[in-house]
Design a protein around this motif. Structure first.
Motif, PDB file in Angstrom:
ATOM      1  N   ASP A   1       0.823  -1.215   0.000  1.00  0.00           N
ATOM      2  CA  ASP A   1       0.000   0.000   0.000  1.00  0.00           C
ATOM      3  C   ASP A   1       0.857   1.265   0.000  1.00  0.00           C
ATOM      4  OD1 ASP A   1      -2.485  -1.153  -0.182  1.00  0.00           O
ATOM      5  OD2 ASP A   1      -2.865  -1.149   1.980  1.00  0.00           O
ATOM      6  N   ILE A   2       1.913   1.278   0.798  1.00  0.00           N
ATOM      7  CA  ILE A   2       2.792   2.465   0.839  1.00  0.00           C
ATOM      8  C   ILE A   2       3.528   2.615  -0.480  1.00  0.00           C
ATOM      9  CG2 ILE A   2       4.838   3.466   1.919  1.00  0.00           C
ATOM     10  CD1 ILE A   2       3.931   2.241   4.561  1.00  0.00           C
ATOM     11  N   LEU A   3       4.114   1.536  -0.970  1.00  0.00           N
ATOM     12  CA  LEU A   3       4.872   1.607  -2.219  1.00  0.00           C
ATOM     13  C   LEU A   3       3.976   1.991  -3.397  1.00  0.00           C
ATOM     14  CD1 LEU A   3       7.098  -1.574  -1.754  1.00  0.00           C
ATOM     15  CD2 LEU A   3       7.897   0.803  -1.728  1.00  0.00           C
ATOM     16  N   ALA A   4       2.766   1.441  -3.428  1.00  0.00           N
ATOM     17  CA  ALA A   4       1.850   1.762  -4.525  1.00  0.00           C
ATOM     18  C   ALA A   4       1.451   3.225  -4.497  1.00  0.00           C
ATOM     19  CB  ALA A   4       0.613   0.871  -4.442  1.00  0.00           C
ATOM     20  N   ASP A   5       1.256   3.780  -3.303  1.00  0.00           N
ATOM     21  CA  ASP A   5       0.918   5.202  -3.209  1.00  0.00           C
ATOM     22  C   ASP A   5       2.080   6.075  -3.675  1.00  0.00           C
ATOM     23  OD1 ASP A   5      -1.014   7.294  -2.251  1.00  0.00           O
ATOM     24  OD2 ASP A   5       0.709   7.790  -0.988  1.00  0.00           O
ATOM     25  N   LEU A   6       3.305   5.706  -3.304  1.00  0.00           N
ATOM     26  CA  LEU A   6       4.478   6.454  -3.763  1.00  0.00           C
ATOM     27  C   LEU A   6       4.641   6.353  -5.275  1.00  0.00           C
ATOM     28  CD1 LEU A   6       7.011   5.445  -0.953  1.00  0.00           C
ATOM     29  CD2 LEU A   6       5.924   7.686  -1.262  1.00  0.00           C
ATOM     30  N   ARG A   7       4.275   5.201  -5.830  1.00  0.00           N
ATOM     31  CA  ARG A   7       4.355   5.030  -7.289  1.00  0.00           C
ATOM     32  C   ARG A   7       3.297   5.869  -7.991  1.00  0.00           C
ATOM     33  NH1 ARG A   7       5.796   5.436 -11.584  1.00  0.00           N
ATOM     34  NH2 ARG A   7       5.835   3.925 -13.278  1.00  0.00           N
ATOM     35  N   ARG A   8       2.074   5.878  -7.477  1.00  0.00           N
ATOM     36  CA  ARG A   8       1.006   6.677  -8.083  1.00  0.00           C
ATOM     37  C   ARG A   8       1.356   8.157  -8.108  1.00  0.00           C
ATOM     38  NH1 ARG A   8      -2.427   2.929  -5.558  1.00  0.00           N
ATOM     39  NH2 ARG A   8      -2.495   4.133  -3.621  1.00  0.00           N
ATOM     40  N   ARG A   9       2.044   8.599  -7.068  1.00  0.00           N
ATOM     41  CA  ARG A   9       2.399  10.024  -6.952  1.00  0.00           C
ATOM     42  C   ARG A   9       3.713  10.357  -7.658  1.00  0.00           C
ATOM     43  NH1 ARG A   9      -0.814  12.253  -2.855  1.00  0.00           N
ATOM     44  NH2 ARG A   9      -1.921  10.688  -1.604  1.00  0.00           N
ATOM     45  N   ASP A  10       4.350   9.352  -8.276  1.00  0.00           N
ATOM     46  CA  ASP A  10       5.629   9.520  -8.962  1.00  0.00           C
ATOM     47  C   ASP A  10       6.749   9.971  -8.038  1.00  0.00           C
ATOM     48  OD1 ASP A  10       5.269   8.534 -11.486  1.00  0.00           O
ATOM     49  OD2 ASP A  10       4.602  10.418 -12.357  1.00  0.00           O
ATOM     50  N   VAL A  11       6.602   9.716  -6.735  1.00  0.00           N
ATOM     51  CA  VAL A  11       7.759   9.849  -5.844  1.00  0.00           C
ATOM     52  C   VAL A  11       8.760   8.764  -6.244  1.00  0.00           C
ATOM     53  CG1 VAL A  11       8.572   9.690  -3.460  1.00  0.00           C
ATOM     54  CG2 VAL A  11       6.390  10.833  -3.975  1.00  0.00           C
ATOM     55  N   ILE A  12       8.254   7.538  -6.397  1.00  0.00           N
ATOM     56  CA  ILE A  12       9.018   6.469  -7.034  1.00  0.00           C
ATOM     57  C   ILE A  12       8.549   6.418  -8.483  1.00  0.00           C
ATOM     58  CG2 ILE A  12       9.559   4.008  -7.050  1.00  0.00           C
ATOM     59  CD1 ILE A  12       8.934   3.965  -4.048  1.00  0.00           C
ATOM     60  N   GLN A  13       9.470   6.583  -9.424  1.00  0.00           N
ATOM     61  CA  GLN A  13       9.104   6.780 -10.822  1.00  0.00           C
ATOM     62  C   GLN A  13       9.223   5.511 -11.662  1.00  0.00           C
ATOM     63  OE1 GLN A  13      12.071  10.041 -11.062  1.00  0.00           O
ATOM     64  NE2 GLN A  13      10.421  11.202 -12.023  1.00  0.00           N
ATOM     65  N   HIS A  14       9.471   4.386 -11.021  1.00  0.00           N
ATOM     66  CA  HIS A  14       9.695   3.151 -11.782  1.00  0.00           C
ATOM     67  C   HIS A  14       8.821   2.024 -11.257  1.00  0.00           C
ATOM     68  CE1 HIS A  14      12.027   1.118  -8.543  1.00  0.00           C
ATOM     69  NE2 HIS A  14      12.432   2.342  -8.262  1.00  0.00           N
ATOM     70  N   ASN A  15       8.693   0.952 -12.063  1.00  0.00           N
ATOM     71  CA  ASN A  15       8.007  -0.249 -11.622  1.00  0.00           C
ATOM     72  C   ASN A  15       8.813  -0.897 -10.499  1.00  0.00           C
ATOM     73  OD1 ASN A  15       5.967  -0.140 -13.740  1.00  0.00           O
ATOM     74  ND2 ASN A  15       7.623  -0.655 -15.130  1.00  0.00           N
ATOM     75  N   ILE A  16       8.145  -1.209  -9.410  1.00  0.00           N
ATOM     76  CA  ILE A  16       8.816  -1.721  -8.212  1.00  0.00           C
ATOM     77  C   ILE A  16       8.606  -3.232  -8.130  1.00  0.00           C
ATOM     78  CG2 ILE A  16       9.036  -1.524  -5.711  1.00  0.00           C
ATOM     79  CD1 ILE A  16       7.256   1.123  -6.100  1.00  0.00           C
ATOM     80  N   VAL A  17       9.686  -3.971  -8.038  1.00  0.00           N
ATOM     81  CA  VAL A  17       9.585  -5.424  -7.869  1.00  0.00           C
ATOM     82  C   VAL A  17       9.614  -5.752  -6.385  1.00  0.00           C
ATOM     83  CG1 VAL A  17      10.650  -7.643  -8.317  1.00  0.00           C
ATOM     84  CG2 VAL A  17      10.640  -5.900 -10.087  1.00  0.00           C
ATOM     85  N   PHE A  18       8.610  -6.487  -5.948  1.00  0.00           N
ATOM     86  CA  PHE A  18       8.417  -6.846  -4.546  1.00  0.00           C
ATOM     87  C   PHE A  18       8.418  -8.366  -4.508  1.00  0.00           C
ATOM     88  CE2 PHE A  18       5.648  -7.403  -0.786  1.00  0.00           C
ATOM     89  CZ  PHE A  18       6.116  -6.419   0.071  1.00  0.00           C
ATOM     90  N   GLY A  19       9.598  -8.977  -4.199  1.00  0.00           N
ATOM     91  CA  GLY A  19       9.777 -10.389  -4.479  1.00  0.00           C
ATOM     92  C   GLY A  19      10.074 -11.266  -3.279  1.00  0.00           C
ATOM     93  N   SER A  20       9.843 -12.560  -3.468  1.00  0.00           N
ATOM     94  CA  SER A  20       9.993 -13.577  -2.424  1.00  0.00           C
ATOM     95  C   SER A  20      11.440 -14.055  -2.309  1.00  0.00           C
ATOM     96  CB  SER A  20       9.088 -14.772  -2.748  1.00  0.00           C
ATOM     97  OG  SER A  20       9.527 -15.396  -3.942  1.00  0.00           O
ATOM     98  N   PRO A  21      11.789 -14.817  -1.244  1.00  0.00           N
ATOM     99  CA  PRO A  21      13.173 -15.260  -1.057  1.00  0.00           C
ATOM    100  C   PRO A  21      13.706 -16.128  -2.194  1.00  0.00           C
ATOM    101  CG  PRO A  21      11.931 -15.537   0.972  1.00  0.00           C
ATOM    102  CD  PRO A  21      10.944 -15.161  -0.086  1.00  0.00           C
ATOM    103  N   VAL A  22      12.890 -17.062  -2.719  1.00  0.00           N
ATOM    104  CA  VAL A  22      13.365 -17.930  -3.791  1.00  0.00           C
ATOM    105  C   VAL A  22      13.716 -17.107  -5.025  1.00  0.00           C
ATOM    106  CG1 VAL A  22      12.689 -19.768  -5.400  1.00  0.00           C
ATOM    107  CG2 VAL A  22      12.213 -20.006  -2.962  1.00  0.00           C
ATOM    108  N   ARG A  23      12.994 -16.010  -5.259  1.00  0.00           N
ATOM    109  CA  ARG A  23      13.314 -15.143  -6.399  1.00  0.00           C
ATOM    110  C   ARG A  23      14.755 -14.659  -6.322  1.00  0.00           C
ATOM    111  NH1 ARG A  23      13.736  -9.830  -7.941  1.00  0.00           N
ATOM    112  NH2 ARG A  23      13.025  -9.408 -10.070  1.00  0.00           N
TER     113      ARG A  23
END
Length: 523
Positions: A258-280
């Motif tokens: 939720d926090i990361l998505a809000d920062l992405r919507r507002r273009d504070v973070i300007q890139h696609n964010i990968v949120f990944g599991s340990p095996v990844r």
């Protein structure tokens, strides 16, 4: 409506078509021997890949040769499967969806036709790879940055046309395309956008042109063959900052997304964010046997051991920030404020300022490191991706992750997942790793993919790209109005390509019975 294998056509019709193709591109650029054809089979194929074997390969060197090949293919009713570099790994590589197509390999068309430093754009042919463009920018000391996908072997334009993504501000690759040159199924050439004006000076400056915008028609379709494309590049920023966040608990996904998505919507973070599991993370630097050799899926206790030894969390995210120093400094302060109290530690960012060595920066650098994941189970490894689109809601994503993880464990598959957070959506990338030499594992991979497809569709989510073996199955999930979209696609296909010459069956277009009329004796 499967394609008849052209090599089996009677009366020497196929050999006659090859003779004409050779006259167009040269003898050495038409490959029809068994060894040549085998080299184009998907290296990650589920099985031996014979279901997607080609009849021959043609490698033109220019738009004019593509035109001539397409016209000859129409005369002989020989279907063509165009590829930029044939490195769409995890989606079928260079192999055609329908057995027997002739692969049109555009990798010889590899010219960087223009890079404009002032306006930050380039004009490329489809054979230009990510490494080609990166080294060109570096060697010419051009202060423009590019976006790259996780696997950077492929075609810059091919990846964008398939709506591939990267992890910088220009990471929605299809959005960076500005102006296409396309050979239509009858051999005519069209230039989209402002390029429709002869001698246009605005082709790479403005996307939309005059009247209808046709660019999107050629994304993930089989309505033509793109032979040139403009692409916007990122002007070198004044400063970057980057950090890797590790979230220790599985349930952290709800609040963190939720926090990361809000920062992405507002273009504070300007890139696609990968949120990944340990095996990844672990699969790119180790193999499963390094952690666990038991039956079934890796237990959570082993995943926690990975996390401890590799400095990971249950979920892990890389964040990059770009811009003027004051902007980046303010963004860093905001991220500290949002995450430090929850994670209970000070966040350590790595900063880069213009003029410093680029190794410290957050620019896009081509890599094939991500492909190490296919070695996870050993043997001849492969991977298959299922990535439905869903709203960027943390609670929804967590509930979905729990359900999918439980099914992975039920059938004995190690849970490899990431949520790629875009401006308004999430792609839940459920990667399926397997050993091609283990029939049981291959069968499990197929079962898992089909289950994920049905599960997502049942919740109102759908895949955004399709593997060649599942293109019809994915297309079937877009079923509003009795598959109205598929009927529209097939109507356009029948109008532009009545012989179904260009990539029949790509993304389900032209593959349904009766979808294309007058298909001739090669089908």
């Amino acid at each position: 409506m499967a394609t008849t294998f052209p090599r089996k056509l009677g009366g020497g019709a196929f050999e006659q078509s090859l003779k004409e193709f050779r006259a167009i591109v040269g003898d050495q650029w038409v490959l029809s021997g068994e060894e040549d054809r085998q080299s184009y089979i998907d290296p990650y194929a589920l099985g031996d890949g014979a279901d997607h074997d080609c009849s021959a390969v043609i490698a033109p060197a220019s738009t004019e040769e593509v035109q001539a090949v397409v016209r000859a293919a129409n005369r002989h009713k020989v279907p063509l499967w165009p590829v930029g570099r044939g490195k769409n790994l995890g989606y079928g590589g260079a192999s055609p969806a329908e057995k027997g197509n002739v692969i049109l390999d555009l990798s010889r068309m590899n010219r960087i036709l223009e890079v404009n430093e002032q306006y930050a754009h380039c004009l490329l042919e489809p054979g230009v790879g990510f490494f080609d463009l990166y080294y060109h920018l570096q060697e010419k000391k051009i202060p423009l940055w590019m976006s790259v996908p996780g696997n950077s072997w492929g075609s810059v334009i091919g990846n964008a046309l398939d709506r591939g993504i990267g992890y910088t501000p220009y990471g929605d690759h299809c959005e960076q395309i500005c102006g296409l040159e396309v050979v239509l199924p009858d051999g005519d050439i069209v230039r989209t956008g402002m390029g429709a004006q002869d001698g246009s000076r605005g082709w790479q400056h403005y996307k939309y042109g005059y009247g209808p915008g046709w660019d999107q028609m050629f994304f993930q379709s089989n309505f033509g063959i793109v032979t040139k494309a403009g692409l916007w590049l990122q002007p070198e920023p004044e400063m970057t900052a980057k950090i890797e966040l590790a979230f220790p608990h599985f349930d952290d996904a709800a609040w963190a997304i939720d926090i990361l998505a809000d920062l992405r919507r507002r273009d504070v973070i300007q890139h696609n964010i990968v949120f990944g599991s340990p095996v990844r993370a672990a699969s790119t630097m180790s193999q499963r046997a390094d952690w666990y050799e038991g039956e079934g899926a890796i237990p959570d206790s082993v995943s926690e051991e990975m996390m401890k030894k590799l400095g990971l969390g249950w979920w892990n995210a890389k964040i990059n920030l770009y811009g003027h120093e004051g902007i980046v400094t303010a963004q860093v302060a905001l991220i500290r404020k949002l995450f430090e109290p929850r994670l209970g530690k000070r966040l350590e960012f790595q900063f880069w300022r213009k003029g410093e060595p680029l190794e410290k920066s957050a620019q896009g650098v081509p890599t094939t490191m991500g492909l190490q994941c296919v070695n996870w189970y050993g043997g001849r490894g492969g991977h298959l991706s299922f990535a439905p689109v869903m709203p960027s809601d943390g609670k929804l994503a967590l509930a979905y992750a729990k359900k999918i993880k439980a099914y992975y464990e039920e059938i004995g598959q190690d849970y490899y997942a990431s949520f790629t957070i875009g401006r308004r959506h999430i792609n839940n990338v459920s990667l399926i790793l397997y050993n091609r030499d283990d029939p049981a594992m291959v069968a499990r991979a197929d079962k898992l993919y089909r289950h994920l497809l049905a599960e997502a569709a049942g919740q109102g989510f759908a895949e955004y790209r399709g593997h060649i073996s599942y293109m019809d199955a994915v297309a079937d999930t877009f079923d509003y109005g009795g598959h109205a979209l598929r009927r529209l696609n097939d109507k356009v296909k029948a109008c532009l390509d009545p012989h179904n010459i260009i990539a029949p069956g790509r993304n389900g277009i032209g593959s349904a019975p009766g979808a294309v009329a007058n298909t001739g004796d090669a089908r």
